[in-house]
Design a protein around this motif. Structure first.
Motif, PDB file in Angstrom:
ATOM      1  N   ALA A 159      36.140  30.949  33.878  1.00 34.46           N
ATOM      2  CA  ALA A 159      34.744  31.296  33.610  1.00 34.46           C
ATOM      3  C   ALA A 159      34.427  32.734  33.989  1.00 34.46           C
ATOM      4  O   ALA A 159      33.516  33.338  33.443  1.00 34.46           O
ATOM      5  CB  ALA A 159      33.822  30.356  34.383  1.00 34.46           C
ATOM      6  N   THR A 160      35.186  33.307  34.948  1.00 32.95           N
ATOM      7  CA  THR A 160      34.866  34.640  35.457  1.00 32.95           C
ATOM      8  C   THR A 160      36.027  35.589  35.207  1.00 32.95           C
ATOM      9  O   THR A 160      37.183  35.257  35.484  1.00 32.95           O
ATOM     10  CB  THR A 160      34.576  34.577  36.977  1.00 32.95           C
ATOM     11  N   ARG A 161      35.705  36.760  34.678  1.00 28.68           N
ATOM     12  CA  ARG A 161      36.702  37.809  34.436  1.00 28.68           C
ATOM     13  C   ARG A 161      36.156  39.107  35.010  1.00 28.68           C
ATOM     14  O   ARG A 161      35.073  39.559  34.627  1.00 28.68           O
ATOM     15  CB  ARG A 161      36.964  37.964  32.945  1.00 28.68           C
ATOM     16  N   LYS A 162      36.931  39.708  35.939  1.00 31.18           N
ATOM     17  CA  LYS A 162      36.561  40.997  36.521  1.00 31.18           C
ATOM     18  C   LYS A 162      37.599  42.024  36.102  1.00 31.18           C
ATOM     19  O   LYS A 162      38.754  41.974  36.526  1.00 31.18           O
ATOM     20  CB  LYS A 162      36.479  40.895  38.040  1.00 31.18           C
ATOM     21  N   ASP A 163      37.170  42.946  35.242  1.00 35.80           N
ATOM     22  CA  ASP A 163      38.062  44.001  34.769  1.00 35.80           C
ATOM     23  C   ASP A 163      38.132  45.135  35.780  1.00 35.80           C
ATOM     24  O   ASP A 163      37.189  45.356  36.536  1.00 35.80           O
ATOM     25  CB  ASP A 163      37.567  44.545  33.424  1.00 35.80           C
ATOM     26  N   PHE A 164      39.245  45.855  35.783  1.00 35.11           N
ATOM     27  CA  PHE A 164      39.407  47.007  36.666  1.00 35.11           C
ATOM     28  C   PHE A 164      40.271  48.056  35.984  1.00 35.11           C
ATOM     29  O   PHE A 164      40.952  47.776  34.985  1.00 35.11           O
ATOM     30  CB  PHE A 164      40.026  46.593  38.013  1.00 35.11           C
ATOM     31  N   VAL A 165      40.189  49.267  36.500  1.00 31.84           N
ATOM     32  CA  VAL A 165      41.076  50.341  36.061  1.00 31.84           C
ATOM     33  C   VAL A 165      41.929  50.743  37.256  1.00 31.84           C
ATOM     34  O   VAL A 165      41.505  50.622  38.410  1.00 31.84           O
ATOM     35  CB  VAL A 165      40.304  51.559  35.504  1.00 31.84           C
ATOM     36  N   TYR A 166      43.142  51.189  36.966  1.00 29.78           N
ATOM     37  CA  TYR A 166      44.024  51.637  38.036  1.00 29.78           C
ATOM     38  C   TYR A 166      43.333  52.724  38.843  1.00 29.78           C
ATOM     39  O   TYR A 166      42.695  53.614  38.284  1.00 29.78           O
ATOM     40  CB  TYR A 166      45.325  52.183  37.472  1.00 29.78           C
ATOM     41  N   GLY A 167      43.446  52.625  40.140  1.00 26.30           N
ATOM     42  CA  GLY A 167      42.781  53.533  41.062  1.00 26.30           C
ATOM     43  C   GLY A 167      41.692  52.818  41.848  1.00 26.30           C
ATOM     44  O   GLY A 167      41.317  53.249  42.929  1.00 26.30           O
ATOM     45  N   GLU A 168      41.179  51.707  41.297  1.00 27.48           N
ATOM     46  CA  GLU A 168      40.163  50.916  41.992  1.00 27.48           C
ATOM     47  C   GLU A 168      40.829  49.881  42.893  1.00 27.48           C
ATOM     48  O   GLU A 168      41.978  49.490  42.668  1.00 27.48           O
ATOM     49  CB  GLU A 168      39.277  50.176  40.987  1.00 27.48           C
ATOM     50  N   ASP A 169      40.087  49.416  43.888  1.00 31.95           N
ATOM     51  CA  ASP A 169      40.539  48.270  44.664  1.00 31.95           C
ATOM     52  C   ASP A 169      40.279  47.014  43.838  1.00 31.95           C
ATOM     53  O   ASP A 169      39.311  46.943  43.071  1.00 31.95           O
ATOM     54  CB  ASP A 169      39.784  48.169  45.991  1.00 31.95           C
ATOM     55  N   VAL A 170      41.152  46.021  43.994  1.00 29.00           N
ATOM     56  CA  VAL A 170      41.012  44.779  43.246  1.00 29.00           C
ATOM     57  C   VAL A 170      41.187  43.608  44.212  1.00 29.00           C
ATOM     58  O   VAL A 170      42.027  43.659  45.114  1.00 29.00           O
ATOM     59  CB  VAL A 170      42.020  44.710  42.073  1.00 29.00           C
ATOM     60  N   THR A 171      40.380  42.578  44.028  1.00 37.47           N
ATOM     61  CA  THR A 171      40.453  41.394  44.872  1.00 37.47           C
ATOM     62  C   THR A 171      41.130  40.267  44.102  1.00 37.47           C
ATOM     63  O   THR A 171      40.698  39.896  43.006  1.00 37.47           O
ATOM     64  CB  THR A 171      39.054  40.954  45.332  1.00 37.47           C
ATOM     65  N   ILE A 172      42.199  39.743  44.722  1.00 41.26           N
ATOM     66  CA  ILE A 172      42.955  38.621  44.165  1.00 41.26           C
ATOM     67  C   ILE A 172      42.847  37.490  45.184  1.00 41.26           C
ATOM     68  O   ILE A 172      43.324  37.626  46.310  1.00 41.26           O
ATOM     69  CB  ILE A 172      44.423  39.007  43.915  1.00 41.26           C
ATOM     70  N   ALA A 173      42.190  36.419  44.797  1.00 40.97           N
ATOM     71  CA  ALA A 173      41.887  35.309  45.714  1.00 40.97           C
ATOM     72  C   ALA A 173      41.077  35.871  46.873  1.00 40.97           C
ATOM     73  O   ALA A 173      39.991  36.400  46.650  1.00 40.97           O
ATOM     74  CB  ALA A 173      43.149  34.588  46.153  1.00 40.97           C
ATOM     75  N   ASP A 174      41.593  35.810  48.107  1.00 40.01           N
ATOM     76  CA  ASP A 174      40.842  36.272  49.280  1.00 40.01           C
ATOM     77  C   ASP A 174      41.233  37.663  49.754  1.00 40.01           C
ATOM     78  O   ASP A 174      40.764  38.093  50.805  1.00 40.01           O
ATOM     79  CB  ASP A 174      41.048  35.288  50.444  1.00 40.01           C
ATOM     80  N   TRP A 175      42.085  38.357  48.994  1.00 44.32           N
ATOM     81  CA  TRP A 175      42.654  39.603  49.503  1.00 44.32           C
ATOM     82  C   TRP A 175      42.425  40.761  48.551  1.00 44.32           C
ATOM     83  O   TRP A 175      42.565  40.626  47.344  1.00 44.32           O
ATOM     84  CB  TRP A 175      44.147  39.395  49.758  1.00 44.32           C
ATOM     85  N   THR A 176      42.065  41.894  49.127  1.00 46.57           N
ATOM     86  CA  THR A 176      41.790  43.092  48.337  1.00 46.57           C
ATOM     87  C   THR A 176      42.916  44.098  48.542  1.00 46.57           C
ATOM     88  O   THR A 176      43.323  44.363  49.679  1.00 46.57           O
ATOM     89  CB  THR A 176      40.435  43.710  48.744  1.00 46.57           C
ATOM     90  N   ILE A 177      43.425  44.635  47.421  1.00 45.59           N
ATOM     91  CA  ILE A 177      44.493  45.625  47.468  1.00 45.59           C
ATOM     92  C   ILE A 177      44.112  46.834  46.625  1.00 45.59           C
ATOM     93  O   ILE A 177      43.253  46.755  45.754  1.00 45.59           O
ATOM     94  CB  ILE A 177      45.839  45.057  46.965  1.00 45.59           C
ATOM     95  N   SER A 178      44.787  47.934  46.885  1.00 44.67           N
ATOM     96  CA  SER A 178      44.591  49.160  46.111  1.00 44.67           C
ATOM     97  C   SER A 178      45.454  49.119  44.852  1.00 44.67           C
ATOM     98  O   SER A 178      46.554  48.572  44.863  1.00 44.67           O
ATOM     99  CB  SER A 178      44.985  50.369  46.964  1.00 44.67           C
ATOM    100  N   THR A 179      44.938  49.727  43.795  1.00 44.63           N
ATOM    101  CA  THR A 179      45.751  49.922  42.591  1.00 44.63           C
ATOM    102  C   THR A 179      46.111  51.395  42.418  1.00 44.63           C
ATOM    103  O   THR A 179      46.581  51.795  41.354  1.00 44.63           O
ATOM    104  CB  THR A 179      45.029  49.405  41.331  1.00 44.63           C
ATOM    105  N   GLU A 180      45.899  52.190  43.469  1.00 52.51           N
ATOM    106  CA  GLU A 180      46.265  53.613  43.426  1.00 52.51           C
ATOM    107  C   GLU A 180      47.758  53.771  43.173  1.00 52.51           C
ATOM    108  O   GLU A 180      48.576  53.034  43.727  1.00 52.51           O
ATOM    109  CB  GLU A 180      45.930  54.298  44.759  1.00 52.51           C
ATOM    110  N   ASN A 181      48.106  54.721  42.330  1.00 50.17           N
ATOM    111  CA  ASN A 181      49.491  55.135  42.091  1.00 50.17           C
ATOM    112  C   ASN A 181      50.396  54.029  41.572  1.00 50.17           C
ATOM    113  O   ASN A 181      51.609  54.059  41.806  1.00 50.17           O
ATOM    114  CB  ASN A 181      50.088  55.751  43.360  1.00 50.17           C
ATOM    115  N   LEU A 182      49.833  53.071  40.860  1.00 46.15           N
ATOM    116  CA  LEU A 182      50.696  52.124  40.165  1.00 46.15           C
ATOM    117  C   LEU A 182      51.285  52.811  38.937  1.00 46.15           C
ATOM    118  O   LEU A 182      50.598  53.576  38.259  1.00 46.15           O
ATOM    119  CB  LEU A 182      49.912  50.880  39.740  1.00 46.15           C
ATOM    120  N   PRO A 183      52.552  52.551  38.631  1.00 49.85           N
ATOM    121  CA  PRO A 183      53.176  53.237  37.493  1.00 49.85           C
ATOM    122  C   PRO A 183      52.585  52.815  36.154  1.00 49.85           C
ATOM    123  O   PRO A 183      52.111  51.690  35.999  1.00 49.85           O
ATOM    124  CB  PRO A 183      54.653  52.831  37.592  1.00 49.85           C
ATOM    125  N   ARG A 184      52.629  53.737  35.222  1.00 45.99           N
ATOM    126  CA  ARG A 184      52.201  53.487  33.839  1.00 45.99           C
ATOM    127  C   ARG A 184      53.419  53.606  32.937  1.00 45.99           C
ATOM    128  O   ARG A 184      54.347  54.352  33.220  1.00 45.99           O
ATOM    129  CB  ARG A 184      51.164  54.538  33.414  1.00 45.99           C
TER     130      ARG A 184
END
Length: 197
Positions: A159-184
């Motif tokens: 029911a819920t979709r949260k979009d993000f762009v690389y460089g933002e923090d993202v929450t997966i279940a109960d934990w938030t991680i950085s998406t900084e410097n992920l390869p493209r």
């Protein structure tokens, strides 16, 4: 698909694992084959995501990147998430993992078959009871986290979709991680240098 046909397809997938390149999975429509073996950027993304989420998770929960598969025989679905967030106690079993024991499934979009991650798995993961599905797309430097399974006329869906762009923090279940410097993934014709966002 009958349970008998699913078991036959599962046996076929297991026999092809070492014989043919790529990755095989079973969906409601049948066999899915990602023709290309994951490239270095795909594997680096998977490793970075695993490391980042394990840093913030408590003891007893792991970000697993190996075998076995996630399987739901009644639904005739066999999936191989890039990263499975799961309690250690739920790994203490023989055979495939029960998808309902996953805390989250994380996928890195394949360059050769992106619809498998963005369409088929968006349908399959809620159907087999995986509560959180996170997608990271190195083609575009974007992603989404899908949650809150609910019933629809077409079966269970997120029911819920949260979009993000690389460089933002993202929450997966109960934990938030950085998406900084992920390869493209590199663009066609681009020099083979690692691109990050």
């Amino acid at each position: 698909m009958s349970s008998h046909r699913f078991r036959a397809m599962r046996d076929l997938v297991q026999s092809m694992d070492d014989a043919l390149p790529g990755k095989f999975e079973i969906t409601k429509e049948g066999l899915v084959h990602d023709l290309l073996s994951p490239n270095s950027r795909h594997e680096l993304t998977r490793a970075l995501l695993r490391r980042r989420i394990e840093k913030v998770m408590p003891e007893g929960i792991v970000a697993h990147t190996g075998v076995p598969d996630v399987e739901d025989e009644p639904e005739c679905i066999l999936r191989r998430p890039d990263v499975m967030v799961i309690a250690e106690v739920d790994m203490e079993r023989d055979g495939a993992f029960d998808p309902r024991t996953l805390i989250a499934a994380i996928e890195v979009v394949s360059r050769s078959n992106p619809d498998n991650d963005w369409v088929s798995k968006v349908r399959d993961y809620p159907l087999i009871g995986t509560p959180v599905y996170a997608i990271f797309d190195p083609r575009t430097g974007t992603g989404a986290v899908l949650t809150d399974i609910h019933s629809t006329p077409d079966g269970p869906r997120y029911a819920t979709r949260k979009d993000f762009v690389y460089g933002e923090d993202v929450t997966i279940a109960d934990w938030t991680i950085s998406t900084e410097n992920l390869p493209r993934y590199k663009a066609e014709g681009e020099a083979d240098e690692l691109t990050t966002s």
